[in-house]
Design a protein around this motif. Structure first.
Motif, PDB file in Angstrom:
ATOM      1  N   TRP A 127      -9.469   8.144   7.125  1.00  0.00           N
ATOM      2  CA  TRP A 127      -8.309   8.789   5.700  1.00  0.00           C
ATOM      3  C   TRP A 127      -8.649   9.995   6.345  1.00  0.00           C
ATOM      4  CZ3 TRP A 127      -5.046   5.600   2.925  1.00  0.00           C
ATOM      5  CH2 TRP A 127      -5.499   4.414   2.990  1.00  0.00           C
ATOM      6  N   LYS A 128      -7.971  10.524   5.936  1.00  0.00           N
ATOM      7  CA  LYS A 128      -7.500  11.560   5.393  1.00  0.00           C
ATOM      8  C   LYS A 128      -7.706  12.651   4.287  1.00  0.00           C
ATOM      9  CE  LYS A 128      -4.610  16.094   5.640  1.00  0.00           C
ATOM     10  NZ  LYS A 128      -3.055  16.485   6.053  1.00  0.00           N
TER      11      LYS A 128
ATOM     12  N   THR B 108      -5.093  -1.430  -7.564  1.00  0.00           N
ATOM     13  CA  THR B 108      -5.927   0.039  -7.614  1.00  0.00           C
ATOM     14  C   THR B 108      -5.428   0.919  -7.257  1.00  0.00           C
ATOM     15  OG1 THR B 108      -7.767   0.110  -7.539  1.00  0.00           O
ATOM     16  CG2 THR B 108      -6.923  -1.005  -6.263  1.00  0.00           C
ATOM     17  N   THR B 109      -5.558   1.986  -7.507  1.00  0.00           N
ATOM     18  CA  THR B 109      -5.063   3.603  -6.960  1.00  0.00           C
ATOM     19  C   THR B 109      -6.944   4.753  -7.630  1.00  0.00           C
ATOM     20  OG1 THR B 109      -3.488   3.920  -8.615  1.00  0.00           O
ATOM     21  CG2 THR B 109      -4.387   5.359  -7.699  1.00  0.00           C
ATOM     22  N   PHE B 110      -7.240   4.779  -5.968  1.00  0.00           N
ATOM     23  CA  PHE B 110      -8.296   5.466  -5.368  1.00  0.00           C
ATOM     24  C   PHE B 110      -7.592   7.224  -4.546  1.00  0.00           C
ATOM     25  CE2 PHE B 110      -7.931   2.387  -2.774  1.00  0.00           C
ATOM     26  CZ  PHE B 110      -8.317   3.168  -1.105  1.00  0.00           C
TER      27      PHE B 110
ATOM     28  N   ILE C  78       1.065  -1.435  -0.165  1.00  0.00           N
ATOM     29  CA  ILE C  78       0.155  -0.088   0.152  1.00  0.00           C
ATOM     30  C   ILE C  78       0.851   0.998   0.021  1.00  0.00           C
ATOM     31  CG2 ILE C  78      -1.771   1.212   1.240  1.00  0.00           C
ATOM     32  CD1 ILE C  78      -2.882  -1.138   0.675  1.00  0.00           C
ATOM     33  N   THR C  79       0.406   2.135  -0.947  1.00  0.00           N
ATOM     34  CA  THR C  79       1.129   3.320  -0.885  1.00  0.00           C
ATOM     35  C   THR C  79       0.339   4.767  -1.076  1.00  0.00           C
ATOM     36  OG1 THR C  79       3.311   2.933  -2.133  1.00  0.00           O
ATOM     37  CG2 THR C  79       3.299   4.851  -2.924  1.00  0.00           C
TER      38      THR C  79
ATOM     39  N   LYS D 233      -4.507   9.900  -1.498  1.00  0.00           N
ATOM     40  CA  LYS D 233      -4.329   8.956  -2.846  1.00  0.00           C
ATOM     41  C   LYS D 233      -3.354   7.626  -2.506  1.00  0.00           C
ATOM     42  CE  LYS D 233      -4.521  12.669  -6.875  1.00  0.00           C
ATOM     43  NZ  LYS D 233      -6.037  12.500  -6.557  1.00  0.00           N
ATOM     44  N   VAL D 234      -4.140   6.712  -2.677  1.00  0.00           N
ATOM     45  CA  VAL D 234      -3.825   5.715  -2.475  1.00  0.00           C
ATOM     46  C   VAL D 234      -3.633   4.679  -3.278  1.00  0.00           C
ATOM     47  CG1 VAL D 234      -4.618   3.567  -0.428  1.00  0.00           C
ATOM     48  CG2 VAL D 234      -5.628   5.786  -0.052  1.00  0.00           C
ATOM     49  N   THR D 235      -2.320   3.557  -3.254  1.00  0.00           N
ATOM     50  CA  THR D 235      -2.282   2.680  -4.319  1.00  0.00           C
ATOM     51  C   THR D 235      -2.518   1.261  -3.759  1.00  0.00           C
ATOM     52  OG1 THR D 235      -1.297   4.845  -6.622  1.00  0.00           O
ATOM     53  CG2 THR D 235      -0.668   1.990  -6.534  1.00  0.00           C
ATOM     54  N   LEU D 236      -2.889   0.120  -4.077  1.00  0.00           N
ATOM     55  CA  LEU D 236      -2.367  -1.324  -3.983  1.00  0.00           C
ATOM     56  C   LEU D 236      -1.846  -1.758  -5.157  1.00  0.00           C
ATOM     57  CD1 LEU D 236      -2.953  -4.209  -2.778  1.00  0.00           C
ATOM     58  CD2 LEU D 236      -5.123  -4.134  -3.858  1.00  0.00           C
ATOM     59  N   ASN D 237      -0.219  -1.838  -4.693  1.00  0.00           N
ATOM     60  CA  ASN D 237       0.052  -3.137  -5.557  1.00  0.00           C
ATOM     61  C   ASN D 237       0.251  -4.386  -5.109  1.00  0.00           C
ATOM     62  OD1 ASN D 237       0.581  -1.755  -8.019  1.00  0.00           O
ATOM     63  ND2 ASN D 237       2.065  -0.323  -6.887  1.00  0.00           N
ATOM     64  N   ALA D 238      -0.829  -5.431  -6.212  1.00  0.00           N
ATOM     65  CA  ALA D 238      -0.669  -6.601  -5.536  1.00  0.00           C
ATOM     66  C   ALA D 238       0.110  -7.895  -5.920  1.00  0.00           C
ATOM     67  CB  ALA D 238      -2.135  -7.490  -5.267  1.00  0.00           C
TER      68      ALA D 238
END
Length: 403
Positions: free
Chosen positions: A211-212, A241-243, A181-182, A216-221
């Protein structure tokens, strides 16, 4: 004139000496050339310039996938390594500081053919390149993932990252290590393993607190090449996924006062009279923090699908799902006389058509519903929708396989 015997002996001696001298002269020249030739073709190289021995693991055909590629060098150093499959996908890695080894960052995936190219340099400075190949056995069983939220969406401040697996995951620590998670602001959070309402294995990541907004959030599985364990099979692809986190909106539902309040950035936007689940039985509502899972619009609601016999079967507008077990917020004009004074639904939070239409347009998936009330079925379970917020931070962290 005749020669004396002594003279004849001396003459013969001179002849033999001349012959020996004549013979030795070319032999000496020939011996010198042969020695030089032997030095060019047969002499062994110095110890500093002997070829480097490169060892690649794994090696062979149809080897088991799921291991890193390891390369070692003896008698010299590795200067660079590339490992690529038939589609030119590369397993990256770095040569160790001493030049003696290289290990891939990712694991070899099932059903692939790899080419290993290792550049080396001897102690004497000679550069060489060696190549080798190996293939991995295909996956006998494949595990797949369903994940939320979708890519390029804007969600509420309580939205978790949730992965549900088709098959069981026994190697949970190995799988969790591949989930990265980034966030744009270094949000603190943790993974937690759950049993989904469907009965499948599931892992969610939630922040320590909501969350604030704007994060911006990125999941790299990076799961390709990871073994789920017994009965689970292999993962054969990665997921990403990025959201973005939207406005801070919290929906407060007080089932005792029969009021729903939308709070945005700390300010009350509107209070709406509602009717919750009927007290004293299976029709009671859940309490605790539920998270808006989806805005489903107009849907058919049938009480038999949630174990309530033939209590209802109707089309319902402005439906907003809160749990997998069937708790919604929605328009309920048939209950108009109960709004604001009595809980008289089959477990959902009902409101007028006008209020439901307005409210539906304000909220988004990921917004938390903080529900209070004395007579309820209990707290929303972590796997029943996104109920992870009903666990304390320390309780949630204990659900990580890497704790």
């Amino acid at each position: 004139m005749s020669r004396s015997p002594h003279t004849r002996v001396l003459a013969r001696a001179r002849v033999r000496a001349a012959v020996v001298t004549a013979l030795l002269t070319p032999l000496a020249a020939c011996s010198s050339n042969t020695s030089s030739g032997a030095a060019d073709s047969d002499a062994k190289p110095s110890a500093d310039d002997r070829p480097v021995t490169v060892t690649v693991t794994p090696t062979g055909d149809q080897v088991r996938a799921g291991d890193s590629v390891r390369i070692t060098a003896s008698g010299g150093k590795l200067t660079s390594v590339t490992v690529t499959d038939a589609e030119d996908h590369r397993l990256t890695g770095e040569v160790a500081a001493d030049g003696r080894s290289w290990v891939s960052d990712r694991k070899a995936v099932p059903g692939a053919a790899y080419t290993v190219t290792a550049a080396t340099r001897t102690a004497g400075g000679t550069a060489r390149t060696t190549r080798s190949t190996f293939t991995t056995a295909p996956a006998e069983k494949v595990n797949k993932v369903d994940w939320r939220p979708g890519a390029d969406t804007t969600v509420g401040v309580a939205q978790p990252i949730s992965l549900v697996f088709d098959n069981p995951v026994k190697n949970r620590a190995a799988v969790e290590k591949q989930l990265r998670i980034t966030t744009s602001n270094d949000t603190e959070g943790s993974w937690g393993w759950l049993t989904d309402w469907s009965g499948k294995d599931r892992v969610d990541w939630r922040p320590k607190t909501y969350w604030k907004p704007g994060t911006k959030v990125t999941l790299n599985a990076e799961l390709n090449g990871t073994d789920s364990g017994a009965a689970g099979g292999w993962f054969v692809r990665d997921y990403t996924t990025t959201f973005t986190i939207g406005t801070r909106q919290i929906v407060k539902v007080d089932l005792d006062s029969h009021q729903l309040t939308l709070v945005r950035d700390g300010e009350t936007v509107r209070r709406i009279p509602v009717s919750g689940g009927t007290p004293g039985g299976d029709k009671r509502s859940w309490r605790g923090t539920a998270v808006l899972m989806a805005k489903e619009g107009t849907i058919n609601m049938n009480s038999e699908t949630v174990g309530l016999g033939n209590a209802y079967d109707k089309m319902v507008e402005h439906s907003m799902r809160l749990t997998w077990s069937g708790m919604y917020a929605h328009a309920a004009p048939w209950n108009a006389r109960y709004f604001g004074n009595t809980n008289h639904s089959s477990g959902c939070i009902g409101m007028s058509d006008a209020n439901a239409a307005w409210f539906y347009g304000q909220v988004r998936p990921g917004d938390p519903f903080e529900i209070t009330g004395k007579d309820t079925k209990g707290v929303v379970a972590p796997g029943n929708g996104f109920g992870a917020w009903n666990l304390s931070w320390s309780e949630w962290r204990q659900k990580s396989a890497l704790r």
